[in-house]
Design a protein around this motif. Structure first.
Motif, PDB file in Angstrom:
ATOM      1  N   LYS A   1      35.542  68.370  65.826  1.00 28.63           N
ATOM      2  CA  LYS A   1      34.544  67.918  64.907  1.00 28.63           C
ATOM      3  C   LYS A   1      34.997  66.740  64.133  1.00 28.63           C
ATOM      4  O   LYS A   1      34.175  65.772  64.138  1.00 28.63           O
ATOM      5  CB  LYS A   1      33.941  68.956  63.944  1.00 28.63           C
ATOM      6  N   THR A   2      36.189  66.709  63.314  1.00 26.67           N
ATOM      7  CA  THR A   2      36.533  65.751  62.515  1.00 26.67           C
ATOM      8  C   THR A   2      36.885  64.464  63.393  1.00 26.67           C
ATOM      9  O   THR A   2      36.615  63.373  62.720  1.00 26.67           O
ATOM     10  CB  THR A   2      37.758  66.297  61.856  1.00 26.67           C
ATOM     11  N   THR A   3      37.433  64.725  64.561  1.00 25.01           N
ATOM     12  CA  THR A   3      37.890  63.363  65.084  1.00 25.01           C
ATOM     13  C   THR A   3      36.525  62.878  65.796  1.00 25.01           C
ATOM     14  O   THR A   3      36.588  61.584  65.672  1.00 25.01           O
ATOM     15  CB  THR A   3      38.850  64.002  66.380  1.00 25.01           C
TER      16      THR A   3
ATOM     17  N   CYS B   1      32.991  68.792  53.892  1.00 21.04           N
ATOM     18  CA  CYS B   1      32.392  69.822  53.588  1.00 21.04           C
ATOM     19  C   CYS B   1      33.019  71.190  54.197  1.00 21.04           C
ATOM     20  O   CYS B   1      32.550  72.008  54.447  1.00 21.04           O
ATOM     21  CB  CYS B   1      30.980  69.854  54.006  1.00 21.04           C
ATOM     22  N   ASP B   2      34.224  70.832  54.822  1.00 20.77           N
ATOM     23  CA  ASP B   2      34.933  71.943  55.486  1.00 20.77           C
ATOM     24  C   ASP B   2      35.828  72.310  54.263  1.00 20.77           C
ATOM     25  O   ASP B   2      37.071  71.501  54.063  1.00 20.77           O
ATOM     26  CB  ASP B   2      35.740  71.290  56.658  1.00 20.77           C
ATOM     27  N   THR B   3      35.429  73.205  53.510  1.00 23.15           N
ATOM     28  CA  THR B   3      35.981  73.406  52.264  1.00 23.15           C
ATOM     29  C   THR B   3      36.992  74.504  52.355  1.00 23.15           C
ATOM     30  O   THR B   3      37.649  75.142  51.490  1.00 23.15           O
ATOM     31  CB  THR B   3      35.130  73.679  51.244  1.00 23.15           C
ATOM     32  N   PHE B   4      37.264  75.044  53.565  1.00 24.94           N
ATOM     33  CA  PHE B   4      37.972  76.120  53.888  1.00 24.94           C
ATOM     34  C   PHE B   4      39.510  76.148  53.732  1.00 24.94           C
ATOM     35  O   PHE B   4      40.276  76.788  53.021  1.00 24.94           O
ATOM     36  CB  PHE B   4      37.790  77.053  55.272  1.00 24.94           C
ATOM     37  N   ARG B   5      40.011  74.971  54.605  1.00 23.13           N
ATOM     38  CA  ARG B   5      41.415  74.702  54.797  1.00 23.13           C
ATOM     39  C   ARG B   5      41.745  73.698  53.846  1.00 23.13           C
ATOM     40  O   ARG B   5      41.130  72.463  53.835  1.00 23.13           O
ATOM     41  CB  ARG B   5      41.492  74.573  56.266  1.00 23.13           C
ATOM     42  N   ALA B   6      43.125  73.851  53.495  1.00 22.00           N
ATOM     43  CA  ALA B   6      43.479  72.747  52.606  1.00 22.00           C
ATOM     44  C   ALA B   6      43.931  71.564  53.180  1.00 22.00           C
ATOM     45  O   ALA B   6      43.525  70.438  52.355  1.00 22.00           O
ATOM     46  CB  ALA B   6      44.846  73.285  51.999  1.00 22.00           C
TER      47      ALA B   6
ATOM     48  N   ASP C   1      42.361  66.409  53.902  1.00 14.90           N
ATOM     49  CA  ASP C   1      43.605  65.226  54.608  1.00 14.90           C
ATOM     50  C   ASP C   1      42.923  64.801  55.762  1.00 14.90           C
ATOM     51  O   ASP C   1      43.163  63.381  55.912  1.00 14.90           O
ATOM     52  CB  ASP C   1      45.083  65.686  54.328  1.00 14.90           C
ATOM     53  N   GLN C   2      42.592  65.568  56.684  1.00 10.81           N
ATOM     54  CA  GLN C   2      42.086  65.127  58.041  1.00 10.81           C
ATOM     55  C   GLN C   2      40.845  64.030  57.976  1.00 10.81           C
ATOM     56  O   GLN C   2      41.091  62.951  58.578  1.00 10.81           O
ATOM     57  CB  GLN C   2      41.926  66.385  58.818  1.00 10.81           C
ATOM     58  N   ILE C   3      40.094  64.455  57.145  1.00 15.77           N
ATOM     59  CA  ILE C   3      38.985  63.583  57.055  1.00 15.77           C
ATOM     60  C   ILE C   3      38.951  62.409  56.545  1.00 15.77           C
ATOM     61  O   ILE C   3      38.648  61.405  56.749  1.00 15.77           O
ATOM     62  CB  ILE C   3      37.529  64.399  56.468  1.00 15.77           C
TER      63      ILE C   3
ATOM     64  N   ILE D   1      28.209  64.901  57.710  1.00 13.90           N
ATOM     65  CA  ILE D   1      28.612  65.924  57.034  1.00 13.90           C
ATOM     66  C   ILE D   1      29.786  66.871  57.934  1.00 13.90           C
ATOM     67  O   ILE D   1      29.241  67.129  59.024  1.00 13.90           O
ATOM     68  CB  ILE D   1      27.507  66.985  56.392  1.00 13.90           C
ATOM     69  N   ASP D   2      30.834  66.994  57.748  1.00 16.14           N
ATOM     70  CA  ASP D   2      31.941  67.668  58.246  1.00 16.14           C
ATOM     71  C   ASP D   2      31.825  69.104  57.977  1.00 16.14           C
ATOM     72  O   ASP D   2      31.513  69.338  56.654  1.00 16.14           O
ATOM     73  CB  ASP D   2      33.349  67.030  58.020  1.00 16.14           C
ATOM     74  N   THR D   3      31.686  70.066  58.828  1.00 12.42           N
ATOM     75  CA  THR D   3      31.799  71.363  58.301  1.00 12.42           C
ATOM     76  C   THR D   3      33.279  72.149  58.889  1.00 12.42           C
ATOM     77  O   THR D   3      33.612  71.778  59.845  1.00 12.42           O
ATOM     78  CB  THR D   3      30.370  72.166  58.997  1.00 12.42           C
TER      79      THR D   3
HETATM   80 MG   LIG Z   1      38.080  69.454  61.440  1.00 13.08          MG
END
Ligand SMILES: [Mg+2]
Ligand SMILES: Nc1nc2c(ncn2[C@@H]2O[C@H](COP(=O)(O)OP(=O)(O)O)[C@@H](O)[C@H]2O)c(=O)[nH]1
Length: 295
Positions: free
Chosen positions: A108-110, A131-136, A140-142, A183-185
């Motif tokens: 997704k993010t890529t 909006c991927d608020t799960f992983r710390a 950084d990735q986005i 929107i990233d999820t």
């Molecule tokens: Mg991702």
């Protein structure tokens, strides 16, 4: 340029059919169908889709459309082109929201980075909503992809609730004159009801709060993941009203046949294809080119 590369990728996953048909004497005998069936299955086309293709082949033999092995490849191409839907795209020149969902690690993010880069190259002002608020690590990735794609990354200010984060992101984008808000999820499994409900909520919040802004929903699917992913993906269709598929990792081990299965089983068009890990590794799916390359 791009399409040329895509053609090479597809040819790598070429179905072994052409040689087969050249040597097979096609007389409509049961063994002939079984033989073709076997070849389709070996090319990673799923059982149900293969049966659908064989059924259509038989019908066309009955109707006298197929009269010999000369035109069987042509008819097979037609059948597969009928199975594949035409790609669907967002309007480049219209302000819009692009919602990206999919299972963990599907890309997704890529893929968001690739899309953003494409849009920026087309002189669009692009905001990425984190909006991927799960992983710390997700922020950084986005941010990394945002930098690569010269796109602004909006980090939600008010907590970790994804629907609220998506609302904030789009709201900020509108107020600040962005053309596209992507929107990233967070990745999620379809079996996790809470997480799927949360995604549903995110979708309906965007739909109800921004009724006049087109929302284009992209499901990211890893082409190398096989059948399990397909079952998972079906639930995404219900949750976020998916418009089209971004099929990633076609540069990997996936054979051409998997594209046909995915499109058929999900009954969704494929519009984007990921062909590598870098920002330029995106292609636009061309159904005719695809079918002509693999057969
Ligand atoms: Mg991702
Ligand atoms: N080879 C290849 N790798 C890809 C492609 N798209 C994504 N990836 C890789 O897949 C992994 C997961 O990607 P990521 O965007 O973090 O997935 P997410 O969890 O869905 O956001 C990373 O290692 C990416 O480099 C592609 O088209 N080809």
């Amino acid at each position: 340029m791009l399409l040329h590369r895509l053609k090479n990728i597809f040819q790598k996953g070429k179905l072994p059919l052409k040689d087969v048909f050249q040597s097979a004497v096609f007389g409509g005998k049961r063994e002939d169908y079984e033989f073709i069936e076997e070849q389709l299955l070996l090319s990673d086309i799923g059982v149900e889709t293969t049966q659908k293709i064989i059924k259509k082949l038989k019908e066309r033999v009955k109707e006298g459309v197929i009269i010999g092995r000369e035109n069987i490849v042509e008819e097979l191409k037609k059948i597969i082109k009928e199975i594949l839907k035409d790609p669907l795209y967002f309007d480049l020149d219209e302000k819009g929201i692009i919602l990206v969902s999919g299972v963990n690690g599907s890309g997704k993010t890529t893929s968001i980075g690739k899309l953003a880069n494409y849009l920026v190259k087309n002189e669009k002002k692009v905001l990425l909503g984190a909006c991927d608020t799960f992983r710390a690590a997700a922020f950084d990735q986005i941010e990394i992809w945002g930098n690569r794609a010269n796109s602004f990354v909006y980090l939600p200010q008010n907590g970790k609730e994804p629907a609220a984060a998506a609302f904030e992101s789009v709201n900020y984008g509108i107020e600040n004159g962005y053309d596209k808000m992507i929107i990233d999820t967070a990745g999620r499994m379809h079996t996790n009801k809470n997480l799927m409900d949360e995604l549903k909520k995110l979708y309906s919040v965007l739909k109800s709060k921004f009724p006049h802004i087109p929302l284009f929903s992209i499901l990211v699917i890893d082409a190398t993941n096989g059948k399990n992913t397909l079952h998972q993906a079906k639930n995404f269709k219900d949750a976020v009203n998916v418009d089209t598929i971004f099929l990633t990792k076609m540069d990997g081990t996936a054979k051409g046949g998997s594209v046909i299965t995915i499109a058929d089983e999900l009954s969704l068009p494929i519009s984007f294809v990921g062909v590598g890990e870098s920002i330029e590794d995106i292609d636009f799916f061309d159904k005719n080119l695809f079918v002509d390359s693999i057969l």
